[in-house]
Design a protein around this motif. Structure first.
Motif, short mmCIF file in Angstrom:
data_model
loop_
_atom_site.label_atom_id
_atom_site.label_comp_id
_atom_site.label_asym_id
_atom_site.label_seq_id
_atom_site.Cartn_x
_atom_site.Cartn_y
_atom_site.Cartn_z
N UNK A 81 0.86 -1.18 0.00
CA UNK A 81 0.00 0.00 0.00
C UNK A 81 0.90 1.23 0.00
N UNK A 82 0.70 2.09 -0.98
CA UNK A 82 1.43 3.36 -1.01
C UNK A 82 0.64 4.35 -0.15
N UNK A 83 1.29 4.84 0.89
CA UNK A 83 0.66 5.76 1.83
C UNK A 83 1.20 7.16 1.55
N UNK A 84 0.31 8.11 1.45
CA UNK A 84 0.68 9.49 1.17
C UNK A 84 1.14 10.15 2.47
N UNK A 85 2.44 10.32 2.63
CA UNK A 85 2.99 10.92 3.85
C UNK A 85 2.55 12.35 4.07
N UNK A 92 -4.78 12.91 8.71
CA UNK A 92 -4.27 11.65 9.27
C UNK A 92 -5.31 10.54 9.34
N UNK A 93 -6.52 10.86 9.71
CA UNK A 93 -7.53 9.81 9.86
C UNK A 93 -7.81 9.11 8.53
N UNK A 94 -7.93 9.89 7.47
CA UNK A 94 -8.22 9.32 6.15
C UNK A 94 -7.13 8.33 5.73
N UNK A 110 -10.29 7.18 15.30
CA UNK A 110 -11.44 8.06 15.05
C UNK A 110 -10.95 9.50 15.12
N UNK A 111 -11.72 10.37 14.58
CA UNK A 111 -11.32 11.77 14.46
C UNK A 111 -10.96 12.40 15.80
#
Length: 137
Positions: A81-85, A92-94, A110-111
């Motif tokens: 999984x490529x995670x967008x830093x 962050x939650x998304x 959670x938010x």
């Protein structure tokens, strides 16, 4: 497997600033960043990564096509999984929910667990009455 990436230009600049503010070169005066990037600052020694100089190292670590090629030789691409830093900082939650889904974890985050302290660039995380922040103050 997670591959965290961010804007490669931002990463190069951030890595250089980190080296001179908190790492191997923190007790040295930093040359002009343009001189470092363009090779006009002379050879800047960097311990680690097979003797690469500082500019070579930061460009190497930001070469995502090379990293993709190396990682995909070891792991099937569907297992990465490529995670967008950058989004970890801004949303962050998304991004963490994407990680939970990919890793088939039960939703935990959670938010209300994320917040930004005044004067900090990075989000903080509240867990069991402890505040954990990515950037030290």
């Amino acid at each position: 497997r997670l591959l965290v990436v961010k804007n490669p230009i931002d990463r190069v600049v951030s890595d250089i600033l980190h080296e001179y503010s908190a790492a191997q070169h923190k007790h040295e005066t930093m040359p002009d960043i343009d001189d470092i990037l363009m090779g006009r600052a002379g050879h800047i020694e960097q311990r680690g990564l097979s003797g690469l100089s500082l500019p070579e190292m930061v460009f190497y670590l930001s070469n995502y096509s090379l990293i993709h090629q190396m990682v995909s030789q070891v792991f099937p691409w569907e297992n990465i999984l490529v995670v967008n830093g950058d989004k970890i900082i801004t949303e962050p939650l998304q991004e963490i929910r994407r990680v939970e889904t990919f890793l088939e974890l039960s939703p935990f985050y959670r938010d209300s667990l994320f917040f930004y302290q005044e004067g900090r660039k990075f989000p903080c995380f509240r867990f069991e009455e402890r505040d954990l922040c990515m950037d030290p103050k």
